[in-house]
Design an enzyme around this catalytic site. Structure first.
Site, PDB file in Angstrom:
ATOM      1  N   LEU A  62      50.743  23.635-143.219  1.00 54.47           N
ATOM      2  CA  LEU A  62      51.462  22.464-143.727  1.00 54.47           C
ATOM      3  C   LEU A  62      50.613  21.206-143.654  1.00 54.47           C
ATOM      4  O   LEU A  62      50.628  20.373-144.571  1.00 54.47           O
ATOM      5  CB  LEU A  62      52.752  22.265-142.923  1.00 54.47           C
ATOM      6  CG  LEU A  62      53.738  23.431-142.892  1.00 54.47           C
ATOM      7  CD1 LEU A  62      54.943  23.071-142.043  1.00 54.47           C
ATOM      8  CD2 LEU A  62      54.169  23.817-144.298  1.00 54.47           C
ATOM      9  N   SER A  92      62.107  23.044-137.728  1.00 56.05           N
ATOM     10  CA  SER A  92      62.157  24.397-138.279  1.00 56.05           C
ATOM     11  C   SER A  92      63.620  24.789-138.384  1.00 56.05           C
ATOM     12  O   SER A  92      64.472  24.257-137.650  1.00 56.05           O
ATOM     13  CB  SER A  92      61.428  25.381-137.359  1.00 56.05           C
ATOM     14  OG  SER A  92      61.740  26.723-137.691  1.00 56.05           O
ATOM     15  N   TYR A 114      60.318  28.312-128.907  1.00 54.82           N
ATOM     16  CA  TYR A 114      60.091  27.643-130.194  1.00 54.82           C
ATOM     17  C   TYR A 114      61.353  26.922-130.666  1.00 54.82           C
ATOM     18  O   TYR A 114      61.311  25.755-131.071  1.00 54.82           O
ATOM     19  CB  TYR A 114      59.646  28.687-131.222  1.00 54.82           C
ATOM     20  CG  TYR A 114      59.304  28.123-132.578  1.00 54.82           C
ATOM     21  CD1 TYR A 114      58.180  27.327-132.749  1.00 54.82           C
ATOM     22  CD2 TYR A 114      60.092  28.418-133.687  1.00 54.82           C
ATOM     23  CE1 TYR A 114      57.855  26.818-134.006  1.00 54.82           C
ATOM     24  CE2 TYR A 114      59.777  27.915-134.934  1.00 54.82           C
ATOM     25  CZ  TYR A 114      58.651  27.124-135.089  1.00 54.82           C
ATOM     26  OH  TYR A 114      58.338  26.621-136.335  1.00 54.82           O
ATOM     27  N   CYS A 138      52.486  17.655-138.029  1.00 58.81           N
ATOM     28  CA  CYS A 138      52.524  19.076-138.421  1.00 58.81           C
ATOM     29  C   CYS A 138      52.015  20.017-137.333  1.00 58.81           C
ATOM     30  O   CYS A 138      52.179  21.223-137.446  1.00 58.81           O
ATOM     31  CB  CYS A 138      51.692  19.294-139.689  1.00 58.81           C
ATOM     32  SG  CYS A 138      52.367  18.516-141.169  1.00 58.81           S
ATOM     33  N   THR A 190      52.105  30.502-145.027  1.00 63.46           N
ATOM     34  CA  THR A 190      50.920  29.918-144.403  1.00 63.46           C
ATOM     35  C   THR A 190      49.892  31.010-144.099  1.00 63.46           C
ATOM     36  O   THR A 190      50.212  32.205-144.158  1.00 63.46           O
ATOM     37  CB  THR A 190      51.310  29.216-143.090  1.00 63.46           C
ATOM     38  OG1 THR A 190      51.883  30.194-142.205  1.00 63.46           O
ATOM     39  CG2 THR A 190      52.306  28.097-143.343  1.00 63.46           C
ATOM     40  N   ASP A 230      43.805  16.638-129.324  1.00 64.95           N
ATOM     41  CA  ASP A 230      44.967  17.348-128.799  1.00 64.95           C
ATOM     42  C   ASP A 230      46.147  16.385-128.885  1.00 64.95           C
ATOM     43  O   ASP A 230      46.108  15.293-128.292  1.00 64.95           O
ATOM     44  CB  ASP A 230      44.695  17.749-127.348  1.00 64.95           C
ATOM     45  CG  ASP A 230      45.831  18.542-126.712  1.00 64.95           C
ATOM     46  OD1 ASP A 230      46.971  18.458-127.210  1.00 64.95           O
ATOM     47  OD2 ASP A 230      45.577  19.227-125.710  1.00 64.95           O
TER      48      ASP A 230
END
Length: 253
Positions: free
Chosen positions: A17, A146, A159, A84, A194, A58
């Site tokens: 992305l 997401s 996640y 992203c 992706t 980072d």
């Protein structure tokens, strides 16, 4: 918001992305600083977008992000920041190997949620220093969540929790930054084609696409980038999380 004669900061810029967003912005003449881990930038090779200032960083490091923003000194004013960068480990809360590793859960929250907030707060400080447009707007920050924030699948505890945090952050950050003329929106993608998915093989990808209502295919990274541009152009969208998922609602597994 007019992005001509402006700069943008994009994290996760070396792939997926982020790479699509960098390409879209640079193609429209925006000055782009692209952040990613140094190893990811090194792997890009010919895929690097000409003219983009890639910076090894980072997103969880205040120093790294501050140094990346300093690369904008003397450049057109920052008007857009896009988060992203992220990781997506898969581990059940309890599996045959035992309980979910706590360090893995912490790391996922650290990168996906704390990293997003780190970039958001530091980019906001930079945006607040710019001259506003005729309507008082200084810029836009776009985060990436997401559909797992709403329908996390088996093995997505870390996640889903991290992305749920990003969704919860959106309206509060938008309200906090309203007095500075800064909008905050989040995109919650479904299944995007992706490079990470490409490694699963055509059979798995076709199976995933079959579960999407319409269009019955995986999302394309450029469609994410196009949505970022739409958010930039639509000044009345603020504090909103937009699902980009073709009406997909994820099953348990």
């Amino acid at each position: 918001m007019d992005l001509s004669h402006s700069s943008a900061l994009v994290t996760g810029a070396a792939s997926g992305l982020g790479a699509a967003t960098v390409a879209e912005l640079a193609g429209r003449g925006v000055h782009v600083v692209g952040l990613d881990l140094a190893a990811g930038i090194e792997k890009m090779g010919d895929a690097a977008v000409p003219g983009v200032d890639y910076v090894g960083a980072d997103v969880t490091s205040e120093g790294d992000v501050t140094n990346a923003l300093a690369r904008l000194d003397g450049a057109p004013p920052l008007r857009l920041a896009v988060n992203c960068a992220g990781i997506a480990p898969a581990k059940r809360v309890l599996s045959s190997q035992g309980p979910h590793p706590l360090d893995l859960f912490r790391r996922t929250i650290e990168v996906n949620l704390v990293g997003t907030f780190n970039v958001l707060r530091l980019a906001a400080a930079r945006l607040a220093e710019t001259e506003p447009d005729a309507e008082g707007q200084r810029g836009l920050i776009v985060n990436t969540a997401s559909v797992a924030a709403y329908e996390g699948q088996i093995g997505q505890a870390a996640y889903a929790a991290s992305k749920g945090g990003v969704v919860g952050l959106t309206i509060t950050a938008a309200r906090d930054l309203a007095r500075n003329g800064i909008r905050v929106c989040t995109i919650a993608p479904g299944i995007v084609d992706t490079p990470m998915l490409a490694g699963l093989g055509d059979e798995v990808r076709d199976s995933l696409a079959a579960g999407v209502p319409f269009p019955k295919r995986l999302a394309r990274p450029r469609e994410y980038a196009q949505l970022v541009m739409m958010l930039a152009q639509h000044d009345y969208l603020n504090g909103e999380t937009i699902r980009m998922d073709a009406a997909l609602r994820m099953p348990p597994q």
